[in-house]
Design a protein around this motif. Sequence first.
Motif, PDB file in Angstrom:
ATOM      1  N   LYS A  75       0.697  -1.361   0.105  1.00 38.06           N
ATOM      2  CA  LYS A  75      -0.017   0.085   0.013  1.00 38.06           C
ATOM      3  C   LYS A  75       0.759   1.181   0.121  1.00 38.06           C
ATOM      4  O   LYS A  75       0.454   2.202  -0.949  1.00 38.06           O
ATOM      5  N   GLU A  76       2.046   1.306   0.862  1.00 36.60           N
ATOM      6  CA  GLU A  76       2.782   2.460   0.921  1.00 36.60           C
ATOM      7  C   GLU A  76       3.492   2.562  -0.516  1.00 36.60           C
ATOM      8  O   GLU A  76       3.872   3.745  -0.910  1.00 36.60           O
ATOM      9  N   LEU A  77       3.959   1.374  -1.127  1.00 39.09           N
ATOM     10  CA  LEU A  77       4.920   1.577  -2.025  1.00 39.09           C
ATOM     11  C   LEU A  77       3.764   1.883  -3.325  1.00 39.09           C
ATOM     12  O   LEU A  77       4.357   2.931  -4.253  1.00 39.09           O
ATOM     13  N   LEU A  78       2.624   1.732  -3.345  1.00 38.86           N
ATOM     14  CA  LEU A  78       1.501   2.370  -4.244  1.00 38.86           C
ATOM     15  C   LEU A  78       1.443   3.862  -4.072  1.00 38.86           C
ATOM     16  O   LEU A  78       1.374   4.491  -5.075  1.00 38.86           O
ATOM     17  N   LEU A  79       1.492   4.255  -2.824  1.00 38.35           N
ATOM     18  CA  LEU A  79       1.325   5.444  -2.450  1.00 38.35           C
ATOM     19  C   LEU A  79       2.441   6.315  -3.019  1.00 38.35           C
ATOM     20  O   LEU A  79       2.199   7.382  -3.662  1.00 38.35           O
ATOM     21  N   VAL A  80       3.758   5.861  -2.690  1.00 37.39           N
ATOM     22  CA  VAL A  80       4.986   6.610  -3.470  1.00 37.39           C
ATOM     23  C   VAL A  80       4.765   6.640  -5.120  1.00 37.39           C
ATOM     24  O   VAL A  80       5.234   7.673  -5.580  1.00 37.39           O
ATOM     25  N   GLN A  81       4.362   5.435  -5.557  1.00 39.75           N
ATOM     26  CA  GLN A  81       4.456   5.398  -7.152  1.00 39.75           C
ATOM     27  C   GLN A  81       3.393   6.567  -7.595  1.00 39.75           C
ATOM     28  O   GLN A  81       3.734   7.314  -8.450  1.00 39.75           O
ATOM     29  N   GLU A  82       2.136   6.616  -6.719  1.00 43.54           N
ATOM     30  CA  GLU A  82       1.321   7.497  -6.997  1.00 43.54           C
ATOM     31  C   GLU A  82       1.811   9.061  -6.945  1.00 43.54           C
ATOM     32  O   GLU A  82       1.503  10.034  -7.584  1.00 43.54           O
ATOM     33  N   CYS A  83       2.427   9.098  -5.854  1.00 43.41           N
ATOM     34  CA  CYS A  83       2.972  10.550  -5.581  1.00 43.41           C
ATOM     35  C   CYS A  83       4.099  10.847  -6.933  1.00 43.41           C
ATOM     36  O   CYS A  83       4.220  12.164  -7.123  1.00 43.41           O
ATOM     37  N   LEU A  84       4.759   9.987  -7.052  1.00 47.80           N
ATOM     38  CA  LEU A  84       5.922  10.292  -8.208  1.00 47.80           C
ATOM     39  C   LEU A  84       5.093  10.696  -9.451  1.00 47.80           C
ATOM     40  O   LEU A  84       5.724  11.591 -10.298  1.00 47.80           O
ATOM     41  N   LYS A  85       3.786  10.155  -9.652  1.00 43.71           N
ATOM     42  CA  LYS A  85       2.962  10.746 -10.734  1.00 43.71           C
ATOM     43  C   LYS A  85       2.297  12.050 -10.307  1.00 43.71           C
ATOM     44  O   LYS A  85       1.627  12.713 -11.201  1.00 43.71           O
ATOM     45  N   GLY A  86       2.597  12.751  -9.404  1.00 51.70           N
ATOM     46  CA  GLY A  86       2.013  14.067  -8.870  1.00 51.70           C
ATOM     47  C   GLY A  86       0.528  14.102  -8.456  1.00 51.70           C
ATOM     48  O   GLY A  86      -0.053  15.055  -8.431  1.00 51.70           O
ATOM     49  N   LYS A  87       0.136  12.773  -8.000  1.00 49.69           N
ATOM     50  CA  LYS A  87      -1.222  12.761  -7.600  1.00 49.69           C
ATOM     51  C   LYS A  87      -1.264  13.594  -6.195  1.00 49.69           C
ATOM     52  O   LYS A  87      -0.932  12.949  -5.243  1.00 49.69           O
ATOM     53  N   SER A  88      -2.065  14.494  -5.985  1.00 47.09           N
ATOM     54  CA  SER A  88      -2.296  15.368  -4.832  1.00 47.09           C
ATOM     55  C   SER A  88      -2.941  14.500  -3.518  1.00 47.09           C
ATOM     56  O   SER A  88      -2.519  14.579  -2.427  1.00 47.09           O
ATOM     57  N   SER A  89      -3.757  13.699  -4.053  1.00 46.06           N
ATOM     58  CA  SER A  89      -4.482  12.649  -3.032  1.00 46.06           C
ATOM     59  C   SER A  89      -3.451  11.656  -2.490  1.00 46.06           C
ATOM     60  O   SER A  89      -3.542  11.371  -1.338  1.00 46.06           O
ATOM     61  N   ALA A  90      -2.661  11.356  -3.474  1.00 50.53           N
ATOM     62  CA  ALA A  90      -1.556  10.343  -2.771  1.00 50.53           C
ATOM     63  C   ALA A  90      -0.780  10.927  -1.953  1.00 50.53           C
ATOM     64  O   ALA A  90      -0.238  10.408  -0.741  1.00 50.53           O
ATOM     65  N   GLN A  91      -0.192  12.149  -2.123  1.00 57.84           N
ATOM     66  CA  GLN A  91       0.528  12.904  -1.372  1.00 57.84           C
ATOM     67  C   GLN A  91       0.090  13.323   0.078  1.00 57.84           C
ATOM     68  O   GLN A  91       0.548  13.243   1.153  1.00 57.84           O
ATOM     69  N   GLU A  92      -1.332  13.543   0.117  1.00 61.36           N
ATOM     70  CA  GLU A  92      -2.055  13.768   1.168  1.00 61.36           C
ATOM     71  C   GLU A  92      -2.210  12.426   2.115  1.00 61.36           C
ATOM     72  O   GLU A  92      -1.667  12.480   3.296  1.00 61.36           O
ATOM     73  N   LYS A  93      -2.271  11.408   1.442  1.00 63.32           N
ATOM     74  CA  LYS A  93      -2.580  10.023   2.131  1.00 63.32           C
ATOM     75  C   LYS A  93      -0.863   9.692   2.750  1.00 63.32           C
ATOM     76  O   LYS A  93      -0.987   9.247   4.039  1.00 63.32           O
ATOM     77  N   LEU A  94       0.016   9.998   1.968  1.00 62.12           N
ATOM     78  CA  LEU A  94       1.285   9.565   2.416  1.00 62.12           C
ATOM     79  C   LEU A  94       1.735  10.499   3.791  1.00 62.12           C
ATOM     80  O   LEU A  94       2.188  10.144   4.564  1.00 62.12           O
ATOM     81  N   TYR A  95       1.498  11.630   3.426  1.00 64.40           N
ATOM     82  CA  TYR A  95       1.604  12.878   4.711  1.00 64.40           C
ATOM     83  C   TYR A  95       1.038  12.404   5.928  1.00 64.40           C
ATOM     84  O   TYR A  95       1.612  12.058   6.920  1.00 64.40           O
ATOM     85  N   LYS A  96      -0.390  11.829   5.591  1.00 63.09           N
ATOM     86  CA  LYS A  96      -1.050  11.443   6.828  1.00 63.09           C
ATOM     87  C   LYS A  96      -0.589  10.234   7.376  1.00 63.09           C
ATOM     88  O   LYS A  96      -0.445   9.935   8.770  1.00 63.09           O
ATOM     89  N   HIS A  97       0.020   9.256   6.581  1.00 66.37           N
ATOM     90  CA  HIS A  97       0.336   8.022   6.945  1.00 66.37           C
ATOM     91  C   HIS A  97       1.491   8.031   7.873  1.00 66.37           C
ATOM     92  O   HIS A  97       1.888   7.420   8.932  1.00 66.37           O
ATOM     93  N   PHE A  98       2.580   8.985   7.523  1.00 68.80           N
ATOM     94  CA  PHE A  98       3.877   8.915   8.190  1.00 68.80           C
ATOM     95  C   PHE A  98       3.742  10.086   9.045  1.00 68.80           C
ATOM     96  O   PHE A  98       5.038  10.408   9.500  1.00 68.80           O
TER      97      PHE A  98
END
Length: 96
Positions: free
Chosen positions: A8-31
């Motif tokens: 799940k975290e790896l997927l979030l990182v990959q989505e962040c690399l694509k510039g998806k702000s929803s994934a950035q928000e999730k990664l931020y909250k997660h860590f």
Amino acid sequence: VEHGLTDKELLLVQECLKGKSSAQEKLYKHFYGYAMSVALRYVRNRDESREILNESFLKVFNKLHTYKQDRSFKSWLRRIVINTSIDYHRTHHKYQ
């Protein structure tokens, strides 16, 4: 898991690399909790640590392409938070 990331975290990182702000928000909250605990070791209060945290996550998202996925993400994040804390301390506590 070699890189210390769940699927799940790896997927979030990959989505962040694509510039998806929803994934950035999730990664931020997660860590958030982990990064906050690191920042609080370097500054006196939560306001300063929040400032460091936000600055750190800005760096994370700007430098995410340099993260090597065979390494621990938490260690990489921790290093950024520590360096940001030190920089913060240098600029804000210079004359104390």
